[in-house]
Design a protein around this motif. Structure first.
Motif, PDB file in Angstrom:
ATOM      1  N   ASN A 265       0.820  -1.165   0.021  1.00 39.51           N
ATOM      2  CA  ASN A 265       0.070   0.045   0.016  1.00 39.51           C
ATOM      3  C   ASN A 265       0.796   1.356   0.027  1.00 39.51           C
ATOM      4  O   ASN A 265       0.714   2.130   0.762  1.00 39.51           O
ATOM      5  CB  ASN A 265      -1.118   0.065   1.010  1.00 39.51           C
ATOM      6  CG  ASN A 265      -2.166   1.050   0.927  1.00 39.51           C
ATOM      7  OD1 ASN A 265      -2.531   1.294  -0.175  1.00 39.51           O
ATOM      8  ND2 ASN A 265      -2.446   1.635   2.319  1.00 39.51           N
ATOM      9  N   SER A 266       2.011   1.200  -0.781  1.00 37.29           N
ATOM     10  CA  SER A 266       2.764   2.185  -0.963  1.00 37.29           C
ATOM     11  C   SER A 266       2.484   3.147  -2.241  1.00 37.29           C
ATOM     12  O   SER A 266       1.844   2.701  -3.215  1.00 37.29           O
ATOM     13  CB  SER A 266       4.366   1.915  -0.716  1.00 37.29           C
ATOM     14  OG  SER A 266       4.617   0.908  -1.970  1.00 37.29           O
ATOM     15  N   GLN A 267       3.257   4.225  -2.349  1.00 30.72           N
ATOM     16  CA  GLN A 267       3.113   5.080  -3.523  1.00 30.72           C
ATOM     17  C   GLN A 267       3.926   4.705  -4.460  1.00 30.72           C
ATOM     18  O   GLN A 267       4.904   4.248  -4.245  1.00 30.72           O
ATOM     19  CB  GLN A 267       3.114   6.710  -3.308  1.00 30.72           C
ATOM     20  CG  GLN A 267       1.985   7.144  -2.215  1.00 30.72           C
ATOM     21  CD  GLN A 267       2.301   8.510  -1.768  1.00 30.72           C
ATOM     22  OE1 GLN A 267       3.436   9.031  -1.623  1.00 30.72           O
ATOM     23  NE2 GLN A 267       1.199   9.316  -1.471  1.00 30.72           N
ATOM     24  N   ALA A 269       4.738   6.201  -8.890  1.00 33.57           N
ATOM     25  CA  ALA A 269       4.469   7.030 -10.136  1.00 33.57           C
ATOM     26  C   ALA A 269       5.226   6.334 -11.266  1.00 33.57           C
ATOM     27  O   ALA A 269       6.414   5.666 -11.354  1.00 33.57           O
ATOM     28  CB  ALA A 269       4.861   8.374  -9.813  1.00 33.57           C
ATOM     29  N   THR A 326       6.549   7.491  -4.649  1.00 26.63           N
ATOM     30  CA  THR A 326       6.625   8.941  -4.945  1.00 26.63           C
ATOM     31  C   THR A 326       5.356   8.944  -5.261  1.00 26.63           C
ATOM     32  O   THR A 326       4.564   8.312  -6.117  1.00 26.63           O
ATOM     33  CB  THR A 326       7.543   8.896  -6.379  1.00 26.63           C
ATOM     34  OG1 THR A 326       8.916   8.719  -6.230  1.00 26.63           O
ATOM     35  CG2 THR A 326       7.610  10.533  -6.775  1.00 26.63           C
ATOM     36  N   ASP A 327       4.851  10.240  -4.936  1.00 26.35           N
ATOM     37  CA  ASP A 327       3.449  10.976  -5.148  1.00 26.35           C
ATOM     38  C   ASP A 327       3.347  11.904  -6.336  1.00 26.35           C
ATOM     39  O   ASP A 327       4.469  11.869  -6.988  1.00 26.35           O
ATOM     40  CB  ASP A 327       2.762  11.468  -3.837  1.00 26.35           C
ATOM     41  CG  ASP A 327       3.505  12.806  -3.286  1.00 26.35           C
ATOM     42  OD1 ASP A 327       4.425  13.094  -3.977  1.00 26.35           O
ATOM     43  OD2 ASP A 327       3.355  13.313  -2.295  1.00 26.35           O
ATOM     44  N   ALA A 328       2.011  12.259  -6.676  1.00 22.66           N
ATOM     45  CA  ALA A 328       2.019  13.157  -8.035  1.00 22.66           C
ATOM     46  C   ALA A 328       3.054  14.184  -7.744  1.00 22.66           C
ATOM     47  O   ALA A 328       3.496  14.782  -8.674  1.00 22.66           O
ATOM     48  CB  ALA A 328       0.589  13.481  -7.619  1.00 22.66           C
ATOM     49  N   ASP A 329       3.036  14.985  -6.603  1.00 25.39           N
ATOM     50  CA  ASP A 329       3.864  16.137  -6.372  1.00 25.39           C
ATOM     51  C   ASP A 329       5.282  15.866  -6.453  1.00 25.39           C
ATOM     52  O   ASP A 329       6.032  16.537  -7.350  1.00 25.39           O
ATOM     53  CB  ASP A 329       3.626  16.743  -5.003  1.00 25.39           C
ATOM     54  CG  ASP A 329       2.176  17.241  -4.655  1.00 25.39           C
ATOM     55  OD1 ASP A 329       1.473  17.722  -5.978  1.00 25.39           O
ATOM     56  OD2 ASP A 329       1.812  17.631  -3.797  1.00 25.39           O
ATOM     57  N   VAL A 367       0.058   8.241 -11.751  1.00 25.46           N
ATOM     58  CA  VAL A 367       0.390   8.016 -10.350  1.00 25.46           C
ATOM     59  C   VAL A 367      -0.683   6.582 -10.253  1.00 25.46           C
ATOM     60  O   VAL A 367      -1.910   6.625 -10.288  1.00 25.46           O
ATOM     61  CB  VAL A 367       0.090   8.906  -9.265  1.00 25.46           C
ATOM     62  CG1 VAL A 367       0.235   8.481  -7.871  1.00 25.46           C
ATOM     63  CG2 VAL A 367       0.814  10.211  -9.517  1.00 25.46           C
ATOM     64  N   GLN A 370      -4.363   6.570  -8.543  1.00 26.77           N
ATOM     65  CA  GLN A 370      -5.212   7.879  -8.937  1.00 26.77           C
ATOM     66  C   GLN A 370      -5.444   7.666 -10.341  1.00 26.77           C
ATOM     67  O   GLN A 370      -6.425   8.238 -10.640  1.00 26.77           O
ATOM     68  CB  GLN A 370      -4.144   9.219  -8.563  1.00 26.77           C
ATOM     69  CG  GLN A 370      -3.895   9.280  -7.180  1.00 26.77           C
ATOM     70  CD  GLN A 370      -3.174  10.457  -6.856  1.00 26.77           C
ATOM     71  OE1 GLN A 370      -3.600  11.510  -7.665  1.00 26.77           O
ATOM     72  NE2 GLN A 370      -2.297  10.578  -5.915  1.00 26.77           N
TER      73      GLN A 370
END
Length: 421
Positions: A265-267, A269, A326-329, A367, A370
């Motif tokens: 459950n990690s980010q 991209a 890594t997230d969207a930002d 991402v 999302q």
């Protein structure tokens, strides 16, 4: 290169003047050279594809350096190098000569160090000194230390020459980075350790009797074949022009990365990078210059991402990057940094006229969670965002954003938005 060759030739001249010829030394030298040539010829008959260059010739250099005077360590690489140049896959003569000189200097340093430390074990083949290899552990430990000296001197000399031989682009990083990478890369260390072990074992057998070479030769050839298999497996994963993962290898790594991110459950991209108007570069300057542009962009790409990121060549002028954690930002910031770095890059097109090429890149960002729930959806979303970046004028970054419930593979191209205001 000239400095290394001059030092090597000067040492050869000095050693020729101070080293008396001995029948036992010449016999052992000839036997080890014959074994090296047989090993080389055996591998040549198997074929050696481009990009597969690592060998186990150190299994023969080390015994020559440890058991014979430094003169023989200086001469051996040139003798085998001539055979390689004549029989194996051709390389430029100056590279072969430099490689032989670097190996000679490394062998001479190893030989001198070992003979100073273990004086009574020098030049021993069938003499009582050969028994020291089995009865006195310090002899073997000293030989191992000297073998490390051989590997470090040869790798350092080659690394510095490789760095200085690069194109005259502005240096953004200090020289220690490529040298350190060549000396301390994990794969290089593992292969170097294998070579040291093989060389020490051959030296021990030769110290007892050079006739044991008949027993040592088949295992070394088999080990060389195993090493070639590993290199072929690595070459099959690599794009030959850029050194990045090819599309198939990248997809396998990316599938595993996406599955890991979903499990923990990690980010995560994904960046899809495309060189703007790359066809104009190929048409106006030729495909060879186009390849240089791709390699320069590869270097910039590697400098802007982390070691844990999965980077590959997606095809043609497209690159693809998987960014774990890594997230969207964060992905947008990395993409913008990469875009700006590529815009500042210039590649020499014609050294005579000083013509240089500048290119820009467009980047699409998606991402996990999302913009898609699997790798296929992420690729589709990033491709859609890339399309919008190009439609907006190129040299831009777009992060995909779609309305809730919409499939990123649908034709909602207008849902792609800017990464930065």
């Amino acid at each position: 290169m000239l400095a290394v060759l001059a030092c090597d030739l000067a040492l050869i001249g000095w050693e020729l003047a101070v080293t008396p010829p001995r029948a036992a030394d010449l016999l052992l030298f000839g036997a080890l050279l014959a074994a090296a040539v047989i090993c080389t010829e055996a591998m040549r008959r198997l074929g050696q594809p481009s990009g597969v260059s690592r060998d186990l010739l150190s299994a023969w250099w080390l015994p020559i350096a440890l058991l014979l005077p430094p003169l023989y360590a200086l001469l051996a690489p040139f003798a085998v190098g001539a055979v390689l140049y004549a029989r194996a896959r051709r390389t430029p003569a100056y590279r072969r000569v430099f490689s032989s000189a670097a190996l000679g200097l490394a062998g001479a340093a190893t030989s001198a160090t070992f003979h100073l430390a273990i004086a009574h074990a020098t030049f021993a083949t069938l003499s009582t000194g050969g028994q020291d290899w089995l009865t006195r552990p310090p002899v073997v430990l000293t030989a191992v230390a000297c073998a490390v000296v051989f590997a470090v001197v040869n790798s350092f000399t080659t690394a510095v020459a490789a760095h200085l031989a690069g194109p005259g682009e502005p240096v953004k990083k200090p020289v220690k980075k490529p040298v350190k990478k060549m000396l301390w890369d994990r794969e290089t260390l593992l292969l170097g350790l294998t070579e040291i072990c093989a060389g020490i074992l051959v030296a021990v057998t030769c110290a007892l009797s050079y006739l044991f070479l008949l027993v040592a030769l088949p295992p070394v050839i088999l080990l060389q074949r195993s090493l070639m298999h590993q290199q072929l497996a690595a070459a099959a994963r690599t794009d030959p022009k850029t050194g990045l993962l090819n599309a198939a290898a990248w997809q396998r790594e990316a599938d595993a990365g996406v599955a890991r991110a979903q499990r923990t459950n990690s980010q995560l991209a994904l960046l899809l990078v495309d060189v703007d108007h790359f066809k104009r570069v190929n048409d106006g300057h030729g495909h060879l210059i186009g390849d240089e542009v791709l390699r320069a962009l590869t270097t910039e790409l590697r400098q802007q991402v982390r070691e844990s990121d999965v980077v590959g060549r997606f095809g043609g002028e497209e690159f693809i990057v998987l960014l774990p954690g890594t997230d969207a930002d964060g992905a947008g910031s990395i993409a913008e940094r990469l875009r700006a770095s590529a815009a500042n890059l210039s590649v020499a097109a014609d050294p005579k006229t000083g013509t240089r090429i500048r290119v820009t890149v467009s980047i699409g960002v998606a991402v996990l969670g999302q913009h898609g729930n699997d790798l296929f959806e992420l690729l589709a979303a990033a491709d859609m965002a890339l399309y919008k970046a190009k439609a907006a004028g190129r040299d831009q970054v777009r992060v995909y954003a779609h309305a809730a419930g919409k499939d990123p593979t649908s034709e909602q191209a207008d849902d792609a938005t800017d990464a930065c205001p």
